[in-house]
Design an enzyme around this catalytic site. Structure first.
Site, PDB file in Angstrom:
ATOM      1  CE  LYS A 100       8.747 -13.011 -13.292  1.00 41.14           C
ATOM      2  NZ  LYS A 100       9.541 -12.532 -14.403  1.00 41.14           N
TER       3      LYS A 100
ATOM      4  CE  LYS B   5     -11.008   0.995  11.470  1.00 39.15           C
ATOM      5  NZ  LYS B   5     -10.259   1.505  10.326  1.00 39.15           N
TER       6      LYS B   5
ATOM      7  N   PRO C  87      -3.528 -11.497  10.728  1.00 38.96           N
ATOM      8  CG  PRO C  87      -1.539 -11.831  11.903  1.00 38.96           C
ATOM      9  CD  PRO C  87      -2.180 -12.031  10.560  1.00 38.96           C
ATOM     10  CG  ASP C  88      -6.865  -6.156  13.952  1.00 39.58           C
ATOM     11  OD1 ASP C  88      -5.999  -5.478  14.556  1.00 39.58           O
ATOM     12  OD2 ASP C  88      -7.880  -5.658  13.433  1.00 39.58           O
ATOM     13  CB  ILE C  89      -0.828  -6.424  14.989  1.00 33.79           C
ATOM     14  CG1 ILE C  89      -0.428  -7.255  13.770  1.00 33.79           C
ATOM     15  CG2 ILE C  89       0.287  -6.447  16.020  1.00 33.79           C
ATOM     16  CD1 ILE C  89       0.676  -6.648  12.918  1.00 33.79           C
TER      17      ILE C  89
ATOM     18  CG  ASP D 280      -7.194  -4.895   6.087  1.00 35.14           C
ATOM     19  OD1 ASP D 280      -6.838  -4.803   7.273  1.00 35.14           O
ATOM     20  OD2 ASP D 280      -7.652  -3.936   5.444  1.00 35.14           O
TER      21      ASP D 280
ATOM     22  CE  LYS E 251      -9.017  -2.481  13.961  1.00 39.92           C
ATOM     23  NZ  LYS E 251      -7.937  -2.990  13.119  1.00 39.92           N
TER      24      LYS E 251
ATOM     25  CG  ASN F 297      -0.233  -0.054   2.508  1.00 41.40           C
ATOM     26  OD1 ASN F 297       0.509   0.864   2.832  1.00 41.40           O
ATOM     27  ND2 ASN F 297      -0.408  -1.136   3.268  1.00 41.40           N
TER      28      ASN F 297
ATOM     29  CG  PHE G  12      -2.591   5.831  13.413  1.00 39.50           C
ATOM     30  CD1 PHE G  12      -1.905   5.554  14.586  1.00 39.50           C
ATOM     31  CD2 PHE G  12      -2.377   7.051  12.782  1.00 39.50           C
ATOM     32  CE1 PHE G  12      -1.013   6.474  15.119  1.00 39.50           C
ATOM     33  CE2 PHE G  12      -1.494   7.975  13.312  1.00 39.50           C
ATOM     34  CZ  PHE G  12      -0.809   7.687  14.481  1.00 39.50           C
TER      35      PHE G  12
HETATM   36  O1  C5P Z   1      -8.993  -2.248  10.613  1.00 41.76           O
HETATM   37  P1  C5P Z   1      -8.066  -1.195  10.130  1.00 41.76           P
HETATM   38  O2  C5P Z   1      -6.961  -1.708   9.248  1.00 41.76           O
HETATM   39  O3  C5P Z   1      -8.701   0.017   9.543  1.00 41.76           O
HETATM   40  O4  C5P Z   1      -7.371  -0.674  11.495  1.00 41.76           O
HETATM   41  C1  C5P Z   1      -6.337   0.222  11.487  1.00 41.76           C
HETATM   42  C2  C5P Z   1      -5.554   0.093  12.763  1.00 41.76           C
HETATM   43  O5  C5P Z   1      -5.336  -1.286  13.096  1.00 41.76           O
HETATM   44  C3  C5P Z   1      -4.172   0.670  12.649  1.00 41.76           C
HETATM   45  O6  C5P Z   1      -3.769   1.132  13.919  1.00 41.76           O
HETATM   46  C4  C5P Z   1      -3.331  -0.520  12.206  1.00 41.76           C
HETATM   47  O7  C5P Z   1      -1.951  -0.358  12.547  1.00 41.76           O
HETATM   48  C5  C5P Z   1      -3.969  -1.647  12.976  1.00 41.76           C
HETATM   49  N1  C5P Z   1      -3.936  -2.947  12.299  1.00 41.76           N
HETATM   50  C6  C5P Z   1      -3.170  -3.970  12.808  1.00 41.76           C
HETATM   51  N2  C5P Z   1      -3.167  -5.207  12.213  1.00 41.76           N
HETATM   52  C7  C5P Z   1      -3.929  -5.435  11.114  1.00 41.76           C
HETATM   53  C8  C5P Z   1      -4.720  -4.411  10.588  1.00 41.76           C
HETATM   54  C9  C5P Z   1      -4.699  -3.180  11.195  1.00 41.76           C
HETATM   55  O8  C5P Z   1      -2.456  -3.747  13.810  1.00 41.76           O
HETATM   56  N3  C5P Z   1      -3.902  -6.627  10.539  1.00 41.76           N
END
Ligand code: C5P
Length: 400
Positions: free
Chosen positions: A286, A338, A304-306, A276, A342, A208, A324
C-alpha cells in the site's frame, strides 16, 4: 422444457452431495425422470435410501452388479437418458473424466455415453484453483462438456472462495438451457461484460461506472434463444445470469486471457467497459502518504484491445464479432470509425452522456452500426435491447 426429459444424475463424493436431494426433488417437480448413480464416495455423504425415496427409483452403485447388468447394462444405462448431470463434480471425478478413466460405474458411464454432459463442480477453493483442476476443466469444456458454477462463498471446510456447488435452482436452469430450443441452439456465444479494475496498489484501483447490466441482459437473452454462453465478467454490480458459464476476472489482462481460453465461439459480443490503461508502476505494498506532501506519480501502459485482437484473428475468428461504443458526442461518426479501426462486424453505439442516465441505468438507446449503415433503435429496457440484439445475432449466424 424439462418436463418429460430423462436425466442420469451421477452424484460424486463431496459434502455438496446433500444438495442433490433437493435437486432431484425440483427436477421431478418439473416433470423430469431422474435415474441416480452414486459413486462409492458419494454413499459416505448421502444414503442410497434417501436418494431412492426422492428419485422414485433405486440408485445404481456398482459396475459389476449382476442383477443390474441383467436388467440394464452400463452401456444402455449411459444412453437411456437425454442428459447426464454430474453433481457434485469433485476434483477427482473431473480428473477422471478429463483423463478418460473408466474404473467404476460413474466414470464408465461418462466414457460410454453419447449424450450431452453437464457438470456442477464442487470442491475446496485451493483444489478448484489448482492448475491441474483448471487444466482438467479446460479439457472438459473443450470436449463440449458444459459446466455450471462453482460459486463463491464459505465452504463446509471453513475456507472462503470459489468452490461451492451451484444451488439446485441454478443447476435446474442450466439443465433447462441444455434443452433450450431456439435459433441459437447449438451455437456458442462469448460475451464480455462489466468494468475492469486496474490496481494502483494492493488496496486501490482504477475503475469505471459500468454496472454490467447490459452484458448480463445479453447473456440471458442469448441463453434464452438456446445458445451456450461463456460470460467473461469484470467486477460488475449486477449478478451474472443463471444457466451461463461465468468466468470472473478483474483486470483487462485477465479478461483478454479468459476470452482467448473461451474461444472458439460462433459469435463474440464485447460489452465490457475495459479500462484503456493500466498502472504500470503499481506498487506491491500500500502506497503511504509521505510526510512532506509529495504526491505519488502513476505511469500508465495501454491495455490490450481485446475486441480488436479477436476481430482481427487470422484463424478461428468468430463468425460475428460485435463491439460496443460508449460515446458522449458525434455518436454515429465515432462508432463508424471504431468499426473500421477495430475490424469488427457490428458496433452497438450508445450515448452515455450523464444526462441520458444510461450508464448504470435500466434503459438504453442504441444505434446498431453495421458495414452497410446505421440503424437507430428506440429507447428500450436493457433486456429488450438485449433480446433484439440476440435475435439479430441469430439471424446473422443463420445466414452464415
Ligand atoms: O476503444 P473503445 O474502448 O471505445 O472500444 C469499445 C469497444 O472495445 C467495446 O466493445 C469494448 O468491450 C472493447 N474493448 C476491448 N478491449 C479494450 C478496450 C475496449 O475489448 N482494451
Amino acid at each position: 422444457m424439462i418436463s418429460g426429459k430423462r436425466i442420469l444424475l451421477i452424484i460424486g463424493g463431496g459434502i455438496a452431495a446433500y444438495k442433490c436431494l433437493e435437486l432431484i426433488r425440483r427436477l421431478r417437480d418439473q416433470g423430469a425422470a431422474v435415474t441416480p448413480v452414486l459413486t462409492q464416495a458419494a454413499q459416505e455423504f448421502v444414503t442410497p435410501l434417501s436418494v431412492a425415496a426422492l428419485a422414485g427409483q433405486k440408485p445404481y452403485t456398482h459396475l459389476f452388479d449382476l442383477t443390474d447388468e441383467a436388467e440394464m447394462g452400463h452401456i444402455e444405462l449411459s444412453r437411456a437418458s437425454d442428459l447426464v448431470v454430474v453433481a457434485p463434480a469433485t476434483a477427482n471425478l473431473m480428473a477422471k473424466m478429463a483423463g478418460g478413466h473408466a474404473d467404476d460405474l460413474a466414470s464408465t458411464l461418462l466414457m460410454a455415453t453419447d449424450k450431452p454432459v453437464l457438470i456442477a463442480p464442487a470442491m475446496n477453493v485451493r483444489m478448484w484453483e489448482h492448475p491441474a483442476t483448471q487444466r482438467n476443466l479446460a479439457q472438459l469444456l473443450g470436449d463440449g462438456i458444459r459446466s455450471v458454477g462453482p460459486n463463491e462463498g464459505s465452504m463446509a471446510c471453513g475456507e472462503f472462495g470459489l468452490g461451492r456447488m451451484a444451488e439446485p435452482d441454478e443447476i435446474v436452469s442450466a439443465i433447462a438451457a441444455q434443452f433450450a430450443e431456439g435459433p441459437l441452439a447449438g451455437r456458442h456465444v462469448l460475451i464480455t461484460s462489466g468494468p475492469t479494475h486496474e490496481p494502483i496498489d494492493p488496496v486501490r484501483y482504477i475503475a469505471n461506472r459500468s454496472s454490467g447490466a447490459q452484458g448480463a441482459a445479453l447473456a440471458a437473452a442469448c441463453r434464452d434463444l438456446g445458445a451456450r454462453v461463456s460470460f467473461v465478467t469484470g467486477p460488475a454490480s449486477v449478478p451474472p445470469p443463471h444457466g451461463v458459464d461465468v468466468i470472473k476476472v478483474e483486470t483487462a489482462a485477465q479478461m483478454a486471457k479468459a476470452v482467448t481460453e473461451a474461444l472458439p465461439a460462433d459469435a463474440a459480443i464485447f460489452a465490457a467497459a475495459v479500462a484503456d490503461w493500466r498502472v504500470d508502476n503499481a506498487a506491491n505494498q500500500k502506497i503511504k502518504k509521505s510526510g512532506d506532501g509529495a504526491l505519488p506519480r502513476l505511469s500508465f501502459a495501454e491495455n490490450p484491445d481485446i475486441l480488436a485482437s479477436v476481430a482481427q484473428m487470422k484463424k478461428g475468428r468468430p463468425t460475428l464479432v460485435v463491439g460496443f461504443a460508449a460515446e458522449t458526442e458525434n455518436l454515429v461518426d465515432h462508432a463508424q470509425a471504431k468499426l473500421a479501426r477495430k475490424g469488427c462486424d457490428w458496433i452497438v453505439a450508445n450515448d452515455v452522456s450523464p444526462e441520458t442516465g444510461i450508464m448504470g441505468g435500466a434503459y438504453n438507446a442504441v444505434t446498431l452500426i453495421t458495414r452497410t449503415g446505421a440503424d437507430p433503435w428506440p429507447r428500450l429496457s436493457k433486456s429488450e435491447t438485449a433480446a433484439r440484439l440476440a435475435l439479430r445475432v441469430a439471424e446473422a449466424l443463420g445466414q452464415a
